[in-house]
Structures are given as structure tokens and as C-alpha cells.
Write an enzyme that holds these catalytic residues in place. Structure first.
Site, PDB file in Angstrom:
ATOM      1  N   MET A 266       5.411  15.145  -0.192  1.00 19.28           N
ATOM      2  CA  MET A 266       5.852  14.394  -1.758  1.00 19.28           C
ATOM      3  C   MET A 266       7.148  13.865  -2.316  1.00 19.28           C
ATOM      4  SD  MET A 266       4.222  13.785  -4.881  1.00 19.28           S
ATOM      5  CE  MET A 266       5.203  13.416  -6.061  1.00 19.28           C
ATOM      6  N   HIS A 300       6.150   7.107   4.856  1.00 17.85           N
ATOM      7  CA  HIS A 300       5.248   6.754   3.791  1.00 17.85           C
ATOM      8  C   HIS A 300       5.986   8.010   2.639  1.00 17.85           C
ATOM      9  CE1 HIS A 300       1.907   7.005   1.730  1.00 17.85           C
ATOM     10  NE2 HIS A 300       2.385   7.736   1.099  1.00 17.85           N
ATOM     11  N   GLU A 301       6.612   9.087   3.046  1.00 15.85           N
ATOM     12  CA  GLU A 301       7.197   9.439   1.677  1.00 15.85           C
ATOM     13  C   GLU A 301       8.900   8.395   1.249  1.00 15.85           C
ATOM     14  OE1 GLU A 301       5.585  11.462  -0.129  1.00 15.85           O
ATOM     15  OE2 GLU A 301       3.891  11.902   1.567  1.00 15.85           O
ATOM     16  N   HIS A 304       8.174   5.129  -0.860  1.00 14.53           N
ATOM     17  CA  HIS A 304       7.388   5.534  -2.230  1.00 14.53           C
ATOM     18  C   HIS A 304       8.322   5.439  -2.944  1.00 14.53           C
ATOM     19  CE1 HIS A 304       3.926   6.484  -2.568  1.00 14.53           C
ATOM     20  NE2 HIS A 304       3.927   7.242  -1.969  1.00 14.53           N
ATOM     21  N   GLU A 323      -0.151   4.163  -4.098  1.00 16.38           N
ATOM     22  CA  GLU A 323      -0.406   4.581  -2.802  1.00 16.38           C
ATOM     23  C   GLU A 323      -0.866   3.718  -1.477  1.00 16.38           C
ATOM     24  OE1 GLU A 323       0.188   7.371  -1.717  1.00 16.38           O
ATOM     25  OE2 GLU A 323       1.210   8.144  -3.912  1.00 16.38           O
TER      26      GLU A 323
HETATM   27  N1  PHE Z   1       2.349  11.588  -3.535  1.00 14.75           N
HETATM   28  C1  PHE Z   1       1.686  11.735  -2.223  1.00 14.75           C
HETATM   29  C2  PHE Z   1       1.873  10.639  -1.332  1.00 14.75           C
HETATM   30  O1  PHE Z   1       1.562  10.669  -1.742  1.00 14.75           O
HETATM   31  C3  PHE Z   1       0.972  13.073  -2.342  1.00 14.75           C
HETATM   32  C4  PHE Z   1       0.648  14.472  -3.370  1.00 14.75           C
HETATM   33  C5  PHE Z   1       0.166  13.957  -3.636  1.00 14.75           C
HETATM   34  C6  PHE Z   1       1.158  15.375  -3.064  1.00 14.75           C
HETATM   35  C7  PHE Z   1      -0.423  14.876  -5.205  1.00 14.75           C
HETATM   36  C8  PHE Z   1       0.479  16.209  -3.468  1.00 14.75           C
HETATM   37  C9  PHE Z   1       0.603  16.066  -4.357  1.00 14.75           C
HETATM   38  O2  PHE Z   1       2.613  10.482  -0.280  1.00 14.75           O
HETATM   39 ZN    ZN Z   2       1.713   8.165  -1.325  1.00 15.65          ZN
END
Ligand code: PHE
Ligand code: ZN
Length: 876
Positions: A266, A300-301, A304, A323
Site C-alpha cells: 500500500m 509500483h508503490e 504511486h 492503478e
Molecule cells: N493501492 C494498493 C496498490 O495497488 C493496493 C491495495 C488496495 C492495498 C487496497 C490494500 C488495500 O498498490
Molecule cells: Zn497500485
């Protein structure tokens, strides 16, 4: 749960109140954590003064409410199961609430919970409302200051977003730390961690010369698994600067590893929280594939931070905005730092099996859904993987330069805002001058488009006419579909195996071009061709479609050897293997012997013996299509036929090419110290593919090779590959002791025990289901831990298709039992686990009835909203 209501995109309304400032104070305790929130609330200009302030809240015990320091009595507010409503509030005021929550009994792993004694949070998408009363929606952005109070001995480390600005010992028992995050953010990006943790520390200097402190926090025993992720983080930070011009924006970046986590990881602002399986790695415990997965998730994280955090989503219907874009960015990163064609092959394989299956089943939905009952059900392959393909198509249509300009414009224009998919597309349209109106349909229409290609060569006119048509099948709730804008990258391969110059309407297009479909049917005429070429279509898998292009086995074999596009070379090989497997499946149905034709054997022999430029691609080319992929190609799915055909082919190839595979195995052995570098990974992958074919023969000398590799204990990749061969052999003489030894050696490491579970329950022999039931009682298994559930149950139902789909229905029954238990403990995981039971449409009547029967048994329970939504769709 009685009739939960759906929420619609068309009903979106702007927030009536904004929160300028959010001050939180946590007094941590397992059974009774106190959360005090001071919110600076401001009524929106467009909101009438009589509009009440409604805050979301779930499972909170309300202690007190005050406005501007004045305590309210119970008559002044309404509190129910899901909200706190305040009538007649001032234009601007400080709201103070205090609530109590119980992290230790939070098994859903949303909001504040405990994992091995450590406190942690998961707020996306709607977990913050389980922490305090708040407008829990992404278009409410606020500056957060957080004070965390905890026990000095059990919780020496207290973390939250941003920078620490104050810390102090309170008394003998307790201390506190206050954190301030300068960037306004939605509540879903809030995070808190408290525990007895240790850190690996490093530094990164940004392009503009700022120093960033990097910390990776773990439990002590995991410190020796942190080096790889730290380096992956630094590579990601550099890459995002170089490729996308994005620099990090805080003084510190922290990652925490937790054992109990619903998803991979996350992207909380400045404090990413990771499932330990998505960050911890070392050569002794972790296989190559996991190293690469971890690198991708860390990236990826981190990515974000811009695509998701600096520019976020207006509402959860826009989830693919962050996403899809971020997955595309992590895919590009991984392909830049590893073998690019193999990265593409792996991503497309996932898309064409799992996402296509979703898109043709009862839970099919557009990349941007227009309604949902429970948003956590929409963190899907469609939103993530198809969402990434849609962004990739933009890159294909615009070219990299313009795509990058569009990305710059998007970050620049919407920095600090919560926006919609349209805003992203508008930037791309603006910089390119392209009309992307029809392109938007990719976000609105569910289902996988089918593209049919035919070509005709006219020797007199010396031209080739390529006809392309498209059609998208109906999906639940969407019967009529319109044509989409589809980029088809292609080339024409001449008799000498080289790409021919493409000339259309007298204009030269080079040797590879992108044809753009916008209508149901198109014709493209290529001129100046002396002989009929072989068209190579959808190069690099330029669009997420099913391509029907009737090529003969000769043509496929030709493309497999000569196509200049690595992806299409692999794909031609897969099609060729598929046509052989389909012949074997027909033989199985007719009760005839399963005899593998020479063409497949000869092409495989050529692959092994001719020098390869990319070993990673070669390893992929030597693998037969997976059972799941084969199933996805069939109108009627016969799991047994698929399984036996594939097994027979593997064995026949192993027998026919035993010496070649043995030589390959020897050639790729190496004594070099382990490194997760992609060239070494390719070598191991090739060696272990060879081992698989050798062991498929069941010959004692092949199994002895596996045993030696297991005993050699060089690294987990080789140990696990060997263990799999031993444990999946018909003869259990070697497998049983190896499984036992491995289990004893790694009993202390849950991530390795997950591999131990997975290896055992993917065994193709009919005792696999009993093995699952038995292992559910093992002390290393816990139904409360999502990783354990995925390793044991998830592997069995998704990767052991013959046994999950046992004709006696025992596989379905087992899954339904698990889902019913999980429904009470962790609804998100339950709703994910139940999905394989919903894919019954193309199975035979006996299995279909058995699966429906189990779904109905589940429906008889008191269901969480998430499980309810999935089961209802499946039985509709
Ligand atoms: N947003 C996170 C990701 O894609 C995924 C995620 C969603 C984690 C919901 C926990 C709960 O990188
Ligand atoms: Zn993501």
C-alpha cells in the site's frame, strides 16, 4: 446481510464540507485504543447552511463530540452504524471527537489492526472510517498531524506519514511521537505503524540534489531479507526521475513489512506498508520469480507517489486512473531493468488467462465500473492489468515522446487534486492533437474484443489486402457494444525471414507500423510485394484483444523462428503447441492413444540446439501453454482432457528429447554465487525447464538429478524447482522424505512454509485434496493469515485444476467451506477466494450443477457485502 444497495458513478456529488486540517491522537492498546480527532471543518461555498455534516464511521464506539471546544450532548447529533451526523454547524469550526476501537479483534485487516503484536493500518479504500469519524472519500484532502502514544518496551517504534516533529517519554511506561505530513492527502493514504521493529537505512540523492532518508522497517529476524528491496527502491527512484521526470517530495521514505496483509502493498504517503511476501527476500529463502515480483511491487508503490498521491482519484470509480497508469509504469520499469520481451510475455500471459477469464465471466466489469456494492471487490485484474493495457495503447497510439508530454501535462495541471479518467485522457488528446473520444470506450465497455484478420495476396497487382474486423461479446448488463479504437502493431515477414518494407498508398511506413482500427471493419492494402508475405499482427500485444488470425502450422513455425518481434515469436510457438494439444485432447475424448506429432518435437529440438540470443525468452518458448491458458481458448472446457493432453505432451517431449534436455541442463548449470540479476535468472529458468521435461519421463536418473539439485542446496530457486519435481512424481519414494526435510528445515519461516504448502497442494495426483485438508490442520497454517490461505487454498483451486474440479465435487465443497469461514473473519479475502467457484459457465453440466450448489450453500449464510455481491452476480 439484507439487500445491500449499489452505488452509482452517475450519482456523484461534490463534498459539502472540506477538512483543512486533521489532527489525530492515538493512545494505543490492543483491546481499547483511543482515537482523538480534531478536524478543521469548512463548509463548501456551494453548500447551503442547512446542510448537515455527515461523517463516515464503522465499528467505532463514540466517546465524545465537541464543536469549538463545547461538548455536545446526545440530542445534538445522530450516530448510527455507519455515520455521525451533525445538524446546524458553523461555516468553519473545529470538530473534536473521541472514539474507542479494538485492533486485536480486527480480523478483516482494514483500519487499525494487529499483526504479530505490531499495530498497523490499511485505509484504502474505506478503512479510515474504522479508525475515526471522517468524510472518508478521496476528494476530501487534508493536512495531517498525528501523535502516536504507545508502550515504551513493546512499541519502541512509532511511525506515521511525513516527518517526525516531536517526541517524548511520557512516564515509565509510555512515550509518544508526533508526525506531520506537509502534503494534503485523502484519508485513504493515512498510515500508522507501531511495534518492536528494526530498520535498514540508506540514502538517496534526488536529481535536484536533495537528500532523502530511506528506511525499511522489519521484525528483527527479517533484517537479513531487506537488502534487495532497498536497492530496488533506489533503482525505482532514479528511474522515475529519468523516465518520467518525477522526483520524490519528502525528506524520508519508509517501508514497513507486515505478515498479515490482504493485498501486496500500500502506497501510503511516505510510509508504504508491505505484505512481508512482497518485500522480504534473500537467496536462501526466496525464488527468482519472487525477487522480480518484489522489485516490481516496490517500484509500483513508489511510483504511486505521483500517480495516485500527488494526483489522486476523485472517487473510487476512477480507481484505474491511478492503478492502470501505475501498473503501466511498473511494467515499463521492469522491462527496462530486465529482459523486456520476457516481462511482456509474463504480463500478457497473466492478462490472457486470468483477466480474460474475468472479462468473460459473471463478474465482468469495465475498467471504470459504473456501479458497485462493495468497492473492495473492484481491485481486480480488469482495473489493474487491463487498465495498464489501456494506458499502454495510448503510448502505442501517441508514441513515447508525446505520451511523456501528456504525462507531464497531467502531473503539472492536476498536482494536488483529485481527478477523473477524462482529465488524464484530455491531456493525452491535447498534446497529440488526436481525437480520443472513441478511445474512452475502453473505460466504459466490459468484455474482451475479438479481432479477426484475413489476408489475400494478389500476384498481378503485387499487393496484399489485410482485412481486420472487431466485435466485443456481450457481458452482464451490457448487451450492445460499439467498435473500439484499437492499435494493431504489425509487420510483413518475407520468405527470407526479414521484415519487408511496408508501402501503403504509395507511402513508405518502414518495416513495422501501427494500424488503427476505429470501425467494425477495415481493409489495408500493402503495395509493391513480390510474393505473399506472412503477416505478423499485434506485435508486442499492442492491444488487449483476442486475435483470430488463421495461420497454418507452417506459417506459425516460420514466425516462431523469424519474427523480429520477440513477443510474437513466443506467441507463434504457443499457438503451434496449442494446435498440437488440441489434437491430443480430441484423441483423449475419442479414447485413442495420445501420440505427439513430429512437428512440435522438431521445433522444440531446434530451439534447444540452436544458439539463443535471449535465454529468458528461450525458457519461455520451451514451456507449453498453461492449463489455464488452454482452458481460456476452449468454448467448452474439459479439464481432464486439458490436463492429460498437456501431461502426455510434456512426457513425450521429455522422452523424445531426453539427451537434448540433459545437455541443456548441464550447459546451464553454474557455480557462480547467486545473484538475482536477470541473466542469471534466465539461466536458472532454462535449466529448471529442462529438469521438468527430464523428470516428466519418470526415469530414475532424472529424479536422481532432481535429488542432487535438492541436496546441493545452492539457492531457493533451485531447491524449490527440485522439490517440485520430487514431490510431483508418481513415485513418492523420493518426494516424501524431501518434503519432510524441507518442512523441518524451514518451520521457523512462514514465507518459506507458504512455498512448502503450495508445492504439496499443486501435486497432480488424486491425493492432493486430502493433502489440503490435512495441511489445514498443520501448525504453520492459519486461516486468519491471507498469505497462508493463498498458499494452501489459493494454489490448490487456481493451480491444481484437475483436483479442484474433481467430478465428485469435493474440491468445490472444500472451497465453499473455506469461503464460509472467511466470510466471518475477512470478507475481502473471502470474496476473492470464492471467484473460481463462479467460473462454471463453460464446464460440463455435472460440474456446473455442483458449483452452483456450493454457491447456493454459501448464499444461505449471513453474508458480508463483498461476498454477497460476487455470489449474487454468479447465480444471477
Ligand atoms: N493501492 C494498493 C496498490 O495497488 C493496493 C491495495 C488496495 C492495498 C487496497 C490494500 C488495500 O498498490
Ligand atoms: Zn497500485
Amino acid at each position: 446481510m439484507s439487500d445491500p444497495r449499489a452505488i452509482y458513478l452517475k450519482d456523484y456529488q461534490v463534498p459539502t464540507y472540506q477538512i483543512e486540517q486533521t489532527e489525530l491522537r492515538f493512545d494505543l492498546s490492543s483491546e481499547a485504543t483511543r482515537v482523538r480527532a480534531r478536524l478543521c471543518v469548512q463548509r463548501d461555498d456551494t453548500t447551503s447552511v442547512s446542510e448537515p455534516l455527515v461523517l463516515d464511521g464503522e465499528a467505532l464506539t463514540l466517546i465524545s463530540v465537541a464543536i469549538d471546544g463545547r461538548p455536545l450532548d446526545a440530542a445534538e447529533y445522530d450516530a448510527d452504524e455507519h455515520s455521525l451526523t451533525l445538524h446546524a454547524v458553523p461555516d468553519r469550526f473545529w470538530l473534536e471527537t473521541e472514539v474507542e476501537i479494538a485492533p486485536a479483534s480486527n480480523t478483516a485487516l482494514e483500519g487499525l489492526y494487529q499483526s504479530n503484536g505490531m499495530f498497523c493500518t490499511q485505509c484504502e479504500p474505506e478503512g479510515f472510517r474504522r479508525i475515526t469519524f471522517y468524510p472518508d472519500r478521496p476528494d476530501v484532502m487534508s493536512r495531517f498531524t498525528t501523535t502516536v502514544i504507545g508502550d515504551r518496551t513493546t512499541l519502541p517504534v512509532l511511525l506515521s506519514n511525513g516527518n517526525p516533529i516531536d517526541q517524548c517519554v511520557i512516564d515509565d511506561a509510555r512515550h509518544y511521537v508526533t508526525w506531520e505530513d506537509p502534503h494534503p492527502k485523502p484519508a485513504y493514504l493515512f498510515a500508522l505503524v507501531a511495534g518492536n521493529l528494526e530498520k535498514r537505512e540508506d540514502h538517496f540523492t534526488t536529481a535536484s540534489g536533495r537528500d532523502v532518508l530511506l528506511q525499511l522497517w522489519v521484525e528483527t529476524q527479517n533484517l537479513n531479507k531487506t537488502e534487495f528491496a532497498m536497492n530496488a527502491l533506489k533503482r525505482s527512484m532514479r528511474w522515475d526521475e529519468e523516465r518520467f521526470g518525477r522526483e520524490y517530495d519528502l525528506d524520508r521514505f519508509m517501508i514497513v513489512a507486515v505478515d498479515d496483509f490482504n493485498m501486496g502493498a500500500m502506497e501510503n504517503k511516505g510510509l508504504n506498508i508491505f505484505n512481508s511476501s512482497a518485500v522480504l527476500a534473500n537467496p536462501e529463502t526466496t525464488v527468482d520469480m519472487m525477487f522480480q515480483r518484489i522489485e516490481g511491487i516496490v517500484a509500483h508503490e513508489y511510483f504511486h507517489n505521483w500517480s495516485g498521491n500527488r494526483v489522486t482519484c476523485r472517487d473510487w470509480f476512477q480507481l484505474a486512473l491511478k492503478e492502470g497508469f501505475t501498473v503501466f509504469r511498473d511494467q515499463l520499469f521492469s522491462s527496462d531493468v530486465n529482459s523486456a520481451p520476457v516481462k511482456r510475455i509474463e504480463d500478457v500471459a497473466l492478462l490472457r488467462t486470468a483477466q480474460f477469464a474475468e472479462d468473460s465471466g459473471p463478474t465482468a466489469h469495465p475498467v471504470r465500473p459504473d456501479h458497485f456494492i462493495e468497492i473492495t471487490n473492484f481491485y481486480t485484474l480488469t482495473v489493474y492489468e487491463k487498465g495498464a493495457e489501456v494506458v499502454r495503447m495510448l503510448r502505442n497510439l501517441l508514441g513515447w515522446e508525446q505520451f511523456r508530454q501528456g504525462s507531464d501535462l497531467y502531473f503539472d495541471r492536476f498536482d494536488g487534486q483529485a481527478v477523473r479518467v477524462e482529465d488524464f485522457i484530455d491531456c493525452m488528446a491535447e498534446v497529440s492533437g488526436q481525437d480520443l473520444t472513441r478511445f474512452m470506450l475502453w473505460y466504459a465497455q466490459a468484455g474482451t474484443p475479438e479481432v479477426t484478420a484475413t489476408s489475400a495476396y494478389d500476384a498481378d497487382a503485387r499487393c496484399l489486402t489485410l482485412s481486420l474486423s472487431q466485435r466485443t461479446p456481450p457481458t452482464p448488463g451490457q448487451t450492445e457494444k460499439e467498435p473500439l479504437q484499437i492499435p494493431v502493431a504489425m509487420g510483413l515477414v518475407g520468405a527470407d525471414g526479414k521484415d519487408l518494407p511496408l508501402i501503403m498508398n504509395g507511402e513508405s511506413l518502414g518495416t513495422s507500423t501501427v494500424l488503427v482500427m476505429t470501425d467494425a471493419e477495415h481493409r489495408f492494402v500493402f503495395e509493391n510485394l513480390d510474393a505473399a508475405p506472412v503477416p505478423s499482427l499485434l506485435r508486442g500485444f499492442s492491444a488487449p484483444v483476442k486475435l483470430h488470425h488463421a495461420l497454418s502450422d507452417e506459417q506459425l513455425a516460420f514466425l516462431m523462428r523469424h519474427d523480429s518481434d520477440g513477443f510474437n515469436r513466443w506467441d507463434a510457438g504457443q499457438q503451434l503447441a496449442l494446435s498440437e494439444l488440441e489434437r491430443l485432447m480430441a484423441a483423449w475424448h475419442a479414447d485413442e492413444p495420445l501420440v505427439v506429432g513430429d512437428r512440435l518435437i522438431d521445433t522444440m529440438r531446434a530451439l534447444i540446439t540452436e544458439p539463443a540470443d535471449d535465454k529468458a525468452v528461450l525458457a519461455e518458448m520451451l514451456r507449453l501453454p498453461s492449463e489455464a491458458f488452454i482452458a481460456e481458448q476452449q468454448a467448452e472446457v474439459h479439464i481432464d482432457a486439458i490436463h492429460h493432453a498437456r501431461r502426455a505432451a510434456t512426457r513425450a517431449l521429455g522422452e523424445a528429447l531426453y539427451d537434448e534436455f540433459a545437455a541443456l541442463y548441464d550447459r546451464e548449470r553454474s557455480d557462480a554465487p547467486y545473484s538475482p540479476h536477470f541473466e542469471q535468472i534466465a539461466q536458472r529458468s532454462l535449466k529448471n525447464v529442462a529438469l521438468g521435461y527430464l523428470c516428466a519421463t519418470g526415469r530414475p536418473d532424472a529424479l536422481a538429478l532432481a535429488q542432487a539439485q535438492f541436496d546441493d542446496n545452492a539457492n531457493m530457486t533451485d531447491v524449490r524447482a527440485a522439490l517440485t519435481q520430487l514431490a510431483h512424481a508418481d513415485d513418492t519414494a523420493l518426494g516424501e522424505p524431501a518434503v519432510r526435510a524441507f518442512g523441518e528445515r524451514w518451520a521457523h519461516d512462514p514465507l518459506v512454509m507458504d512455498q512448502w504448502f503450495a508445492t504439496q497442494v499443486s501435486r497432480p495426483q488424486p491425493d492432493a485434496l486430502e493433502r489440503v485438508r490435512f495441511l489445514m490442520g498443520h501448525e504453520a497454517f492459519s486461516i486468519k493469515n491471507p498469505n497462508r490461505v493463498r498458499a494452501l487454498i489459493g494454489t490448490f483451486v487456481n493451480q491444481n485444476l484437475v483436483n479442484f474440479h474433481r467430478e465428485d465435487g469435493q474440491g468445490y465443497r472444500l472451497l465453499a467451506d473455506v469461503v464460509i469461514e472467511l466470510n466471518r473473519l475477512n470478507p475481502d479475502i473471502a470474496a476473492r477466494m470464492v471467484l473460481p467457484l463462479t467460473r462454471f459457465r463453460r464446464l460440463d453440466p455435472v460440474r456446473r450443477a455442483a458449483m452452483r450448489g456450493e454457491l447456493e450453500r454459501i448464499r444461505g449464510e449471513s453474508l458480508s457485502r463483498s461476498v454477497f455481491e460476487v455470489v449474487e452476480k454468479a447465480l444471477a
